[in-house]
Design a protein around this motif. Sequence first.
Motif, PDB file in Angstrom:
ATOM      1  N   LEU A 119     -11.726 -17.355  57.189  1.00 34.41           N
ATOM      2  CA  LEU A 119     -12.943 -17.498  56.401  1.00 34.41           C
ATOM      3  C   LEU A 119     -14.176 -17.410  57.284  1.00 34.41           C
ATOM      4  CD1 LEU A 119     -12.013 -20.310  53.881  1.00 34.41           C
ATOM      5  CD2 LEU A 119     -12.708 -17.994  53.315  1.00 34.41           C
ATOM      6  N   GLU A 120     -14.114 -17.987  58.484  1.00 35.09           N
ATOM      7  CA  GLU A 120     -15.270 -17.949  59.367  1.00 35.09           C
ATOM      8  C   GLU A 120     -15.570 -16.519  59.803  1.00 35.09           C
ATOM      9  OE1 GLU A 120     -17.369 -20.314  60.205  1.00 35.09           O
ATOM     10  OE2 GLU A 120     -16.283 -21.672  58.902  1.00 35.09           O
ATOM     11  N   GLN A 121     -14.563 -15.660  59.866  1.00 41.76           N
ATOM     12  CA  GLN A 121     -14.743 -14.311  60.358  1.00 41.76           C
ATOM     13  C   GLN A 121     -14.967 -13.305  59.235  1.00 41.76           C
ATOM     14  OE1 GLN A 121     -11.098 -13.763  62.454  1.00 41.76           O
ATOM     15  NE2 GLN A 121     -11.576 -15.226  64.058  1.00 41.76           N
ATOM     16  N   SER A 122     -14.814 -13.719  58.003  1.00 47.00           N
ATOM     17  CA  SER A 122     -14.764 -12.765  56.899  1.00 47.00           C
ATOM     18  C   SER A 122     -16.116 -12.518  56.271  1.00 47.00           C
ATOM     19  CB  SER A 122     -13.797 -13.270  55.819  1.00 47.00           C
ATOM     20  OG  SER A 122     -13.834 -12.424  54.705  1.00 47.00           O
ATOM     21  N   ALA A 123     -16.379 -11.249  55.971  1.00 48.99           N
ATOM     22  CA  ALA A 123     -17.594 -10.889  55.250  1.00 48.99           C
ATOM     23  C   ALA A 123     -17.553 -11.403  53.815  1.00 48.99           C
ATOM     24  CB  ALA A 123     -17.766  -9.376  55.249  1.00 48.99           C
ATOM     25  N   LEU A 124     -16.368 -11.710  53.298  1.00 47.19           N
ATOM     26  CA  LEU A 124     -16.265 -12.216  51.935  1.00 47.19           C
ATOM     27  C   LEU A 124     -17.027 -13.530  51.773  1.00 47.19           C
ATOM     28  CD1 LEU A 124     -12.571 -11.582  50.801  1.00 47.19           C
ATOM     29  CD2 LEU A 124     -14.644 -10.539  49.903  1.00 47.19           C
ATOM     30  N   ARG A 125     -16.976 -14.355  52.800  1.00 47.60           N
ATOM     31  CA  ARG A 125     -17.665 -15.638  52.708  1.00 47.60           C
ATOM     32  C   ARG A 125     -19.168 -15.423  52.582  1.00 47.60           C
ATOM     33  NH1 ARG A 125     -17.915 -20.537  57.110  1.00 47.60           N
ATOM     34  NH2 ARG A 125     -18.267 -22.212  55.652  1.00 47.60           N
ATOM     35  N   ASP A 126     -19.708 -14.503  53.363  1.00 51.72           N
ATOM     36  CA  ASP A 126     -21.134 -14.191  53.256  1.00 51.72           C
ATOM     37  C   ASP A 126     -21.464 -13.654  51.873  1.00 51.72           C
ATOM     38  OD1 ASP A 126     -21.319 -14.909  55.903  1.00 51.72           O
ATOM     39  OD2 ASP A 126     -21.245 -12.868  56.651  1.00 51.72           O
ATOM     40  N   TRP A 127     -20.579 -12.840  51.351  1.00 56.35           N
ATOM     41  CA  TRP A 127     -20.782 -12.232  50.034  1.00 56.35           C
ATOM     42  C   TRP A 127     -20.825 -13.306  48.943  1.00 56.35           C
ATOM     43  CZ3 TRP A 127     -16.247  -9.515  47.185  1.00 56.35           C
ATOM     44  CH2 TRP A 127     -16.709  -8.948  45.993  1.00 56.35           C
ATOM     45  N   VAL A 128     -19.906 -14.281  49.020  1.00 56.16           N
ATOM     46  CA  VAL A 128     -19.881 -15.361  48.033  1.00 56.16           C
ATOM     47  C   VAL A 128     -21.193 -16.132  48.055  1.00 56.16           C
ATOM     48  CG1 VAL A 128     -18.797 -17.553  47.427  1.00 56.16           C
ATOM     49  CG2 VAL A 128     -17.370 -15.601  48.042  1.00 56.16           C
ATOM     50  N   TRP A 129     -21.673 -16.471  49.258  1.00 57.34           N
ATOM     51  CA  TRP A 129     -22.907 -17.241  49.352  1.00 57.34           C
ATOM     52  C   TRP A 129     -24.102 -16.419  48.895  1.00 57.34           C
ATOM     53  CZ3 TRP A 129     -24.196 -22.203  49.972  1.00 57.34           C
ATOM     54  CH2 TRP A 129     -23.165 -23.090  50.329  1.00 57.34           C
ATOM     55  N   GLU A 130     -24.098 -15.128  49.169  1.00 57.84           N
ATOM     56  CA  GLU A 130     -25.202 -14.290  48.686  1.00 57.84           C
ATOM     57  C   GLU A 130     -25.234 -14.298  47.156  1.00 57.84           C
ATOM     58  OE1 GLU A 130     -28.544 -12.249  49.724  1.00 57.84           O
ATOM     59  OE2 GLU A 130     -27.038 -13.003  51.126  1.00 57.84           O
ATOM     60  N   ALA A 131     -24.051 -14.247  46.537  1.00 57.99           N
ATOM     61  CA  ALA A 131     -23.986 -14.291  45.076  1.00 57.99           C
ATOM     62  C   ALA A 131     -24.401 -15.661  44.554  1.00 57.99           C
ATOM     63  CB  ALA A 131     -22.579 -13.945  44.610  1.00 57.99           C
ATOM     64  N   LEU A 132     -24.020 -16.729  45.246  1.00 62.40           N
ATOM     65  CA  LEU A 132     -24.426 -18.073  44.827  1.00 62.40           C
ATOM     66  C   LEU A 132     -25.947 -18.214  44.783  1.00 62.40           C
ATOM     67  CD1 LEU A 132     -21.858 -20.290  46.777  1.00 62.40           C
ATOM     68  CD2 LEU A 132     -22.145 -20.234  44.295  1.00 62.40           C
ATOM     69  N   GLU A 133     -26.629 -17.534  45.699  1.00 61.54           N
ATOM     70  CA  GLU A 133     -28.088 -17.611  45.729  1.00 61.54           C
ATOM     71  C   GLU A 133     -28.718 -16.975  44.496  1.00 61.54           C
ATOM     72  OE1 GLU A 133     -29.867 -19.280  47.695  1.00 61.54           O
ATOM     73  OE2 GLU A 133     -28.560 -19.723  49.393  1.00 61.54           O
TER      74      GLU A 133
END
Length: 323
Positions: A119-133
Amino acid sequence: MIRETAEAALAEDTALTLAAQAGEVAALGLLLERHRAGMRAVALGILGPGPDAEDVLQEAAVTALRRIGDVRDPGAVGAWLRMIVRNSARSLLRATVPARPVDEGLHLPTTEPGPEQWLEQSALRDWVWEALEELTPVLRLPLVLRHFTTGVSSYEQIAHACGVPVGTVRSRLSQGRAKLAAALAATADTAHGDTDRRTRETSTQARETLAAAESGQFARLLTERWSPEVALLRGNDRVGGGDLLVRAMDGDIEAGVRQRLAHAVAGRTLAVWEMDIVNPSDDPGHCPPSVAWLMTLDEAGRVHRLRLFHPRPLPTMELLPVL
Protein backbone atom coordinates in the motif's frame (compact mmCIF):
# COMPACT_ATOMS: atom_id res chain seq x y z
CA MET A 1 -17.30 -27.79 -22.53
CA ILE A 2 -17.73 -27.12 -18.80
CA ARG A 3 -13.96 -27.44 -18.32
CA GLU A 4 -13.31 -24.99 -21.13
CA THR A 5 -15.76 -22.50 -19.60
CA ALA A 6 -14.10 -22.78 -16.19
CA GLU A 7 -10.67 -22.29 -17.72
CA ALA A 8 -11.89 -19.23 -19.61
CA ALA A 9 -13.36 -17.76 -16.41
CA LEU A 10 -10.09 -18.40 -14.57
CA ALA A 11 -8.13 -16.69 -17.34
CA GLU A 12 -10.51 -13.72 -17.32
CA ASP A 13 -10.28 -13.33 -13.53
CA THR A 14 -6.50 -13.52 -13.73
CA ALA A 15 -6.27 -10.88 -16.44
CA LEU A 16 -8.68 -8.52 -14.72
CA THR A 17 -6.97 -8.90 -11.34
CA LEU A 18 -3.56 -8.12 -12.78
CA ALA A 19 -4.99 -5.10 -14.57
CA ALA A 20 -6.69 -3.88 -11.38
CA GLN A 21 -3.43 -4.27 -9.48
CA ALA A 22 -1.84 -2.06 -12.12
CA GLY A 23 -4.38 0.65 -11.24
CA GLU A 24 -7.08 0.22 -13.90
CA VAL A 25 -10.42 1.23 -12.40
CA ALA A 26 -12.42 -0.40 -15.19
CA ALA A 27 -10.82 -3.77 -14.48
CA LEU A 28 -11.77 -3.65 -10.82
CA GLY A 29 -15.30 -2.66 -11.76
CA LEU A 30 -15.58 -5.66 -14.08
CA LEU A 31 -14.28 -7.97 -11.36
CA LEU A 32 -16.91 -6.74 -8.93
CA GLU A 33 -19.64 -7.19 -11.52
CA ARG A 34 -18.47 -10.72 -12.38
CA HIS A 35 -18.58 -11.78 -8.74
CA ARG A 36 -21.44 -9.62 -7.48
CA ALA A 37 -23.91 -12.52 -7.38
CA GLY A 38 -21.61 -14.66 -5.24
CA MET A 39 -20.78 -11.74 -2.96
CA ARG A 40 -24.47 -10.91 -2.56
CA ALA A 41 -25.27 -14.54 -1.74
CA VAL A 42 -22.74 -14.51 1.09
CA ALA A 43 -24.12 -11.23 2.48
CA LEU A 44 -27.72 -12.45 2.32
CA GLY A 45 -26.79 -15.78 3.87
CA ILE A 46 -25.37 -14.05 6.95
CA LEU A 47 -27.50 -10.90 7.24
CA GLY A 48 -30.68 -11.70 5.31
CA PRO A 49 -32.29 -9.27 2.86
CA GLY A 50 -32.25 -5.58 3.69
CA PRO A 51 -30.03 -2.49 3.89
CA ASP A 52 -27.35 -4.22 5.97
CA ALA A 53 -26.52 -6.57 3.11
CA GLU A 54 -26.30 -3.63 0.69
CA ASP A 55 -24.01 -1.75 3.10
CA VAL A 56 -21.72 -4.75 3.31
CA LEU A 57 -21.50 -5.03 -0.47
CA GLN A 58 -20.61 -1.34 -0.77
CA GLU A 59 -17.99 -1.66 1.94
CA ALA A 60 -16.53 -4.72 0.23
CA ALA A 61 -16.07 -2.70 -2.97
CA VAL A 62 -13.98 -0.07 -1.13
CA THR A 63 -12.01 -2.78 0.64
CA ALA A 64 -11.33 -4.56 -2.63
CA LEU A 65 -10.01 -1.36 -4.17
CA ARG A 66 -7.56 -0.78 -1.34
CA ARG A 67 -6.57 -4.44 -0.91
CA ILE A 68 -6.42 -5.77 -4.47
CA GLY A 69 -2.63 -5.92 -4.18
CA ASP A 70 -2.98 -8.62 -1.51
CA VAL A 71 -4.21 -11.15 -4.07
CA ARG A 72 -1.31 -13.48 -4.82
CA ASP A 73 -3.41 -15.96 -6.80
CA PRO A 74 -5.33 -13.83 -9.32
CA GLY A 75 -7.44 -16.79 -10.35
CA ALA A 76 -8.80 -17.03 -6.78
CA VAL A 77 -10.02 -13.45 -6.67
CA GLY A 78 -13.66 -14.57 -6.44
CA ALA A 79 -13.00 -16.44 -3.19
CA TRP A 80 -11.07 -13.42 -1.90
CA LEU A 81 -13.99 -11.07 -2.62
CA ARG A 82 -16.46 -13.40 -0.93
CA MET A 83 -14.17 -13.60 2.11
CA ILE A 84 -14.18 -9.80 2.37
CA VAL A 85 -17.99 -9.80 2.35
CA ARG A 86 -18.10 -12.60 4.93
CA ASN A 87 -15.73 -10.79 7.30
CA SER A 88 -17.56 -7.49 6.90
CA ALA A 89 -20.96 -9.10 7.50
CA ARG A 90 -19.74 -10.87 10.63
CA SER A 91 -18.21 -7.63 11.87
CA LEU A 92 -21.57 -5.91 11.40
CA LEU A 93 -23.26 -8.61 13.47
CA ARG A 94 -20.72 -7.93 16.22
CA ALA A 95 -21.78 -4.28 16.30
CA THR A 96 -20.46 -3.78 19.81
CA VAL A 97 -16.97 -4.80 18.74
CA PRO A 98 -15.01 -2.01 16.98
CA ALA A 99 -14.42 -2.90 13.34
CA ARG A 100 -10.80 -3.25 12.31
CA PRO A 101 -9.61 -1.02 9.48
CA VAL A 102 -9.39 -2.61 6.06
CA ASP A 103 -5.61 -2.63 6.37
CA GLU A 104 -5.93 -5.59 8.74
CA GLY A 105 -7.17 -9.13 8.57
CA LEU A 106 -8.75 -9.22 5.11
CA HIS A 107 -6.08 -10.85 3.01
CA LEU A 108 -5.05 -14.32 2.03
CA PRO A 109 -1.69 -15.60 3.31
CA THR A 110 1.01 -13.68 1.51
CA THR A 111 4.73 -13.57 1.10
CA GLU A 112 6.90 -10.46 1.40
CA PRO A 113 6.41 -7.68 0.68
CA GLY A 114 3.39 -7.53 2.97
CA PRO A 115 0.20 -5.59 2.31
CA GLU A 116 1.32 -2.57 4.30
CA GLN A 117 4.46 -2.28 2.18
CA TRP A 118 2.44 -2.74 -1.00
CA LEU A 119 0.00 0.00 0.00
CA GLU A 120 2.83 2.41 0.79
CA GLN A 121 4.32 1.82 -2.66
CA SER A 122 1.11 1.72 -4.67
CA ALA A 123 -0.33 4.46 -6.83
CA LEU A 124 -3.77 3.08 -5.93
CA ARG A 125 -3.50 4.58 -2.48
CA ASP A 126 -2.83 8.03 -3.93
CA TRP A 127 -5.74 7.55 -6.30
CA VAL A 128 -8.14 6.68 -3.45
CA TRP A 129 -7.15 9.78 -1.50
CA GLU A 130 -7.45 11.98 -4.57
CA ALA A 131 -11.00 10.68 -5.03
CA LEU A 132 -11.78 11.21 -1.33
CA GLU A 133 -10.90 14.88 -1.77
CA GLU A 134 -13.76 15.14 -4.27
CA LEU A 135 -16.30 14.33 -1.54
CA THR A 136 -17.91 16.86 0.77
CA PRO A 137 -16.39 17.07 4.29
CA VAL A 138 -19.47 15.46 5.90
CA LEU A 139 -19.08 12.40 3.66
CA ARG A 140 -15.28 12.33 3.65
CA LEU A 141 -14.70 12.15 7.41
CA PRO A 142 -16.84 9.03 8.10
CA LEU A 143 -15.19 7.19 5.19
CA VAL A 144 -11.69 8.06 6.39
CA LEU A 145 -12.50 7.01 9.95
CA ARG A 146 -14.14 3.77 8.82
CA HIS A 147 -11.45 2.68 6.38
CA PHE A 148 -8.21 4.40 7.38
CA THR A 149 -8.05 4.51 11.19
CA THR A 150 -7.18 1.82 13.69
CA GLY A 151 -9.37 2.88 16.61
CA VAL A 152 -12.28 5.02 15.37
CA SER A 153 -13.83 2.66 12.86
CA SER A 154 -17.05 1.30 14.40
CA TYR A 155 -20.37 2.97 13.57
CA GLU A 156 -20.81 3.95 17.21
CA GLN A 157 -17.36 5.54 17.47
CA ILE A 158 -17.78 7.46 14.22
CA ALA A 159 -21.19 8.68 15.36
CA HIS A 160 -19.75 9.89 18.68
CA ALA A 161 -16.76 11.56 17.01
CA CYS A 162 -18.91 13.35 14.41
CA GLY A 163 -21.74 14.25 16.79
CA VAL A 164 -24.47 12.53 14.78
CA PRO A 165 -26.72 9.45 15.27
CA VAL A 166 -25.52 6.01 14.18
CA GLY A 167 -28.20 5.96 11.48
CA THR A 168 -26.75 9.16 10.02
CA VAL A 169 -23.30 7.57 9.95
CA ARG A 170 -24.62 4.59 8.04
CA SER A 171 -26.41 6.88 5.60
CA ARG A 172 -23.31 9.01 5.06
CA LEU A 173 -21.11 5.96 4.56
CA SER A 174 -23.53 4.60 1.98
CA GLN A 175 -23.69 7.94 0.15
CA GLY A 176 -19.93 8.40 0.47
CA ARG A 177 -19.09 5.03 -1.01
CA ALA A 178 -21.40 5.62 -3.96
CA LYS A 179 -19.89 9.04 -4.62
CA LEU A 180 -16.40 7.65 -4.09
CA ALA A 181 -16.97 5.13 -6.87
CA ALA A 182 -17.94 7.96 -9.22
CA ALA A 183 -15.00 10.08 -8.07
CA LEU A 184 -12.58 7.20 -8.64
CA ALA A 185 -13.75 6.86 -12.21
CA ALA A 186 -13.52 10.64 -12.73
CA THR A 187 -9.97 10.88 -11.35
CA ALA A 188 -8.54 7.70 -12.89
CA ASP A 189 -6.57 9.59 -15.53
CA THR A 190 -5.58 12.64 -13.48
CA ALA A 191 -2.44 13.31 -11.51
CA HIS A 192 -2.63 11.96 -7.96
CA GLY A 193 -1.04 13.45 -4.87
CA ASP A 194 1.69 11.66 -2.93
CA THR A 195 -0.22 10.22 0.01
CA ASP A 196 2.85 8.47 1.38
CA ARG A 197 4.66 11.81 1.57
CA ARG A 198 1.69 13.46 3.28
CA THR A 199 1.51 10.64 5.83
CA ARG A 200 5.22 10.96 6.61
CA GLU A 201 4.87 14.72 6.95
CA THR A 202 1.83 14.56 9.24
CA SER A 203 3.55 11.92 11.40
CA THR A 204 6.54 14.24 11.77
CA GLN A 205 4.22 17.13 12.62
CA ALA A 206 2.46 15.04 15.26
CA ARG A 207 5.74 14.10 16.95
CA GLU A 208 6.95 17.71 16.80
CA THR A 209 3.66 18.86 18.35
CA LEU A 210 4.02 16.42 21.24
CA ALA A 211 7.67 17.38 21.73
CA ALA A 212 6.70 21.06 21.83
CA ALA A 213 4.03 20.32 24.44
CA GLU A 214 6.48 18.45 26.64
CA SER A 215 9.00 21.32 26.44
CA GLY A 216 6.43 24.00 27.23
CA GLN A 217 6.29 25.32 23.66
CA PHE A 218 2.83 24.10 22.68
CA ALA A 219 1.29 27.58 22.54
CA ARG A 220 4.13 28.86 20.37
CA LEU A 221 3.82 25.96 17.95
CA LEU A 222 0.06 26.48 17.57
CA THR A 223 0.59 30.16 16.88
CA GLU A 224 3.19 29.42 14.22
CA ARG A 225 1.60 26.42 12.49
CA TRP A 226 -2.15 26.34 13.14
CA SER A 227 -4.84 28.66 11.87
CA PRO A 228 -5.47 31.67 14.15
CA GLU A 229 -9.19 30.84 13.80
CA VAL A 230 -8.76 27.24 14.97
CA ALA A 231 -11.93 25.90 16.58
CA LEU A 232 -12.10 23.05 19.05
CA LEU A 233 -15.25 21.00 18.45
CA ARG A 234 -17.25 18.48 20.39
CA GLY A 235 -19.22 16.72 17.69
CA ASN A 236 -20.47 19.65 15.63
CA ASP A 237 -20.48 22.22 18.44
CA ARG A 238 -17.67 24.70 18.98
CA VAL A 239 -16.47 24.56 22.59
CA GLY A 240 -13.43 26.81 22.34
CA GLY A 241 -10.35 27.77 20.42
CA GLY A 242 -6.61 27.38 20.64
CA ASP A 243 -6.49 28.87 24.14
CA LEU A 244 -8.64 26.05 25.54
CA LEU A 245 -6.51 23.46 23.77
CA VAL A 246 -3.33 25.00 25.19
CA ARG A 247 -4.73 25.06 28.73
CA ALA A 248 -5.83 21.44 28.50
CA MET A 249 -2.54 20.24 27.05
CA ASP A 250 -0.43 22.21 29.52
CA GLY A 251 -2.55 20.87 32.37
CA ASP A 252 -2.06 17.27 31.27
CA ILE A 253 1.70 17.75 30.81
CA GLU A 254 1.96 19.25 34.29
CA ALA A 255 0.05 16.25 35.66
CA GLY A 256 2.59 13.89 34.08
CA VAL A 257 0.45 12.71 31.15
CA ARG A 258 2.22 11.94 27.87
CA GLN A 259 0.94 11.09 24.39
CA ARG A 260 2.68 8.85 21.86
CA LEU A 261 1.79 8.67 18.17
CA ALA A 262 0.34 5.28 17.22
CA HIS A 263 -1.03 5.93 13.72
CA ALA A 264 -1.48 8.84 11.31
CA VAL A 265 -3.16 9.45 7.95
CA ALA A 266 -3.56 12.63 5.95
CA GLY A 267 -4.96 14.07 2.75
CA ARG A 268 -4.99 17.63 1.50
CA THR A 269 -7.90 18.70 3.73
CA LEU A 270 -8.03 16.13 6.53
CA ALA A 271 -5.54 14.58 8.94
CA VAL A 272 -5.99 12.07 11.77
CA TRP A 273 -3.50 11.46 14.56
CA GLU A 274 -4.19 8.46 16.78
CA MET A 275 -2.35 8.69 20.08
CA ASP A 276 -1.68 6.30 22.93
CA ILE A 277 -1.84 8.03 26.32
CA VAL A 278 0.62 7.24 29.11
CA ASN A 279 -0.60 8.29 32.54
CA PRO A 280 1.64 8.92 35.55
CA SER A 281 2.18 5.87 37.73
CA ASP A 282 0.57 7.57 40.75
CA ASP A 283 -2.57 8.47 38.75
CA PRO A 284 -3.14 5.72 36.16
CA GLY A 285 -6.74 6.81 35.56
CA HIS A 286 -6.02 10.47 34.87
CA CYS A 287 -6.81 10.17 31.13
CA PRO A 288 -8.31 7.50 28.88
CA PRO A 289 -5.77 5.17 27.22
CA SER A 290 -6.01 6.76 23.77
CA VAL A 291 -7.17 9.82 21.86
CA ALA A 292 -7.72 10.63 18.19
CA TRP A 293 -7.05 14.11 16.84
CA LEU A 294 -9.46 14.64 13.92
CA MET A 295 -8.26 17.73 12.06
CA THR A 296 -9.70 19.67 9.15
CA LEU A 297 -7.05 21.66 7.25
CA ASP A 298 -7.35 25.00 5.49
CA GLU A 299 -5.95 25.79 2.04
CA ALA A 300 -2.53 26.47 3.54
CA GLY A 301 -2.51 23.06 5.24
CA ARG A 302 -3.01 24.55 8.72
CA VAL A 303 -5.39 23.01 11.26
CA HIS A 304 -8.52 25.11 11.56
CA ARG A 305 -11.00 22.57 12.99
CA LEU A 306 -10.12 19.97 15.62
CA ARG A 307 -12.17 17.25 17.24
CA LEU A 308 -10.65 15.22 20.07
CA PHE A 309 -12.17 11.78 20.44
CA HIS A 310 -11.40 9.09 23.01
CA PRO A 311 -12.16 5.66 21.47
CA ARG A 312 -12.08 4.08 24.94
CA PRO A 313 -13.22 6.73 27.43
CA LEU A 314 -13.08 6.34 31.16
CA PRO A 315 -16.53 5.61 32.64
CA THR A 316 -16.91 9.00 34.33
CA MET A 317 -14.65 11.22 32.22
CA GLU A 318 -15.57 14.59 30.70
CA LEU A 319 -14.86 14.76 26.96
CA LEU A 320 -13.19 18.18 27.19
CA PRO A 321 -10.87 19.68 28.11
CA VAL A 322 -9.20 16.37 29.03
CA LEU A 323 -6.91 15.24 26.18
